[in-house]
Design an enzyme around this catalytic site. Sequence first.
Site, PDB file in Angstrom:
ATOM      1  N   LYS A 127      30.320  33.438  38.367  1.00  0.00           N
ATOM      2  CA  LYS A 127      30.827  34.602  37.619  1.00  0.00           C
ATOM      3  C   LYS A 127      32.211  34.974  38.124  1.00  0.00           C
ATOM      4  O   LYS A 127      32.475  34.912  39.320  1.00  0.00           O
ATOM      5  CB  LYS A 127      29.826  35.752  37.802  1.00  0.00           C
ATOM      6  N   LYS A 155      29.748  33.024  33.814  1.00  0.00           N
ATOM      7  CA  LYS A 155      29.785  34.398  33.295  1.00  0.00           C
ATOM      8  C   LYS A 155      31.191  34.956  33.463  1.00  0.00           C
ATOM      9  O   LYS A 155      31.722  35.005  34.571  1.00  0.00           O
ATOM     10  CB  LYS A 155      28.771  35.282  34.021  1.00  0.00           C
ATOM     11  N   ASP A 165      23.432  39.462  40.834  1.00  0.00           N
ATOM     12  CA  ASP A 165      24.859  39.148  40.673  1.00  0.00           C
ATOM     13  C   ASP A 165      25.539  39.529  41.995  1.00  0.00           C
ATOM     14  O   ASP A 165      25.853  40.697  42.245  1.00  0.00           O
ATOM     15  CB  ASP A 165      25.469  39.920  39.492  1.00  0.00           C
TER      16      ASP A 165
END
Lengths: 225, 225
Positions: B149, B182, B90
């Site tokens: 995300k 996300k 991430d």
Amino acid sequence: MKKVTKTIDHTNIDPEATEAEIIKTCDEAKNYGFRGVDVNPEWVSLVAEELKETKLKVIVLIDPPMGLSSHKERMDACKRAVGDGADELDVVMNIIDLKYEKYDSVLEDLSEICSLADTKVIIGSGFLTDEEIKKASELVQEAGAICVKTATNKDPLERRQLEEKARHVKMMDQSAPDLLVKASAKIRTLEDCRMMIENGADIIGTSSGVEIAEEELEEQKNEEA
Amino acid sequence: MKKVTKTIDHTNIDPEATEAEIIKTCDEAKNYGFRGVDVNPEWVSLVAEELKETKLKVIVLIDPPMGLSSHKERMDACKRAVGDGADELDVVMNIIDLKYEKYDSVLEDLSEICSLADTKVIIGSGFLTDEEIKKASELVQEAGAICVKTATNKDPLERRQLEEKARHVKMMDQSAPDLLVKASAKIRTLEDCRMMIENGADIIGTSSGVEIAEEELEEQKNEEA
């Protein structure tokens, strides 16, 4: 009614701006009676020359959009701008240091900068949480600035989020009660300016000064008619 | 109804977290059946060990809050995490490069990172204008990530601004249609999760997974009763 036009720092920070365009910005500021002219560092000497017979402030924007240059680079840029004739430094706070709660580092950096000239500190309010906005404003006051300023033109707040910006202005005004508050970024109309002023702004940063001043002149003409 | 609990990347990125606390986070993830466990780089080996007999993803957060480390530093951190057993990276996009429209640089950096492992790219949506959110999402898809995300825990959006975050999620989903989305930062309740999922989120990043899973269990119990 307070004259909005007089609160405007007329701003041209277009990286592509030509000498002729900067001179035009200065002429507009003189004609309409704005507060000052706000430019990038490379234009400070020219603006100082253009405004030298006036009371208008020569203002320079330092280290957008997040104040991430080293302390030495920031000090050097500020000293150069003062040497070139800047009356006021509009300096971005180191926003990452703020977010990681390195308050001593933020304060030291800004205190030294504030010792060089009248300083407005840009906190980038659109990048911050409410708690960060309050803390940043307190630090700006403690550092000895004259003013706490919302944002550069890289602000994430959109035009339609002006109420959110007004809320930020109010928080800044309450958290730094001894200082002026400058509202900036995406402020385009007389109504926008008034919303900011009603929430505690003393200075408006905008590149739409001419349109706003014309709006205010029109309004006055209608009131007198 | 889609089970919210399964979409949760159970997150512990507290810089003060102890080994015992990270193991507890892993145990919770196994007990409740979350999607994976998301931690800082120093804990990847431990989490990989704890989750090795499971299908849960080992996830690592790289370069918060604004992705400002050099490309080499970022690549080194990602390679180390993969070596330590990370399934998913991430990684925060370099947000300053995005703001200055250095799209080639953003794309090159992310493309190389995406070649190392399944990558979710954090665009820091709370720091961005709508146009920047759309452009960032397109770049993430082009770079070959599996997911776009929203944010790290340094996101400026407040709890009361979850509708704004939902709006960001929707824009991201529309701008990167091939990718998972996300939603993360300040998502604390089952209702929060549902708002994100309704707007296009496939994965939820939160440190409140236990409370959310308990809420969902309670709800199911009530429905069955």
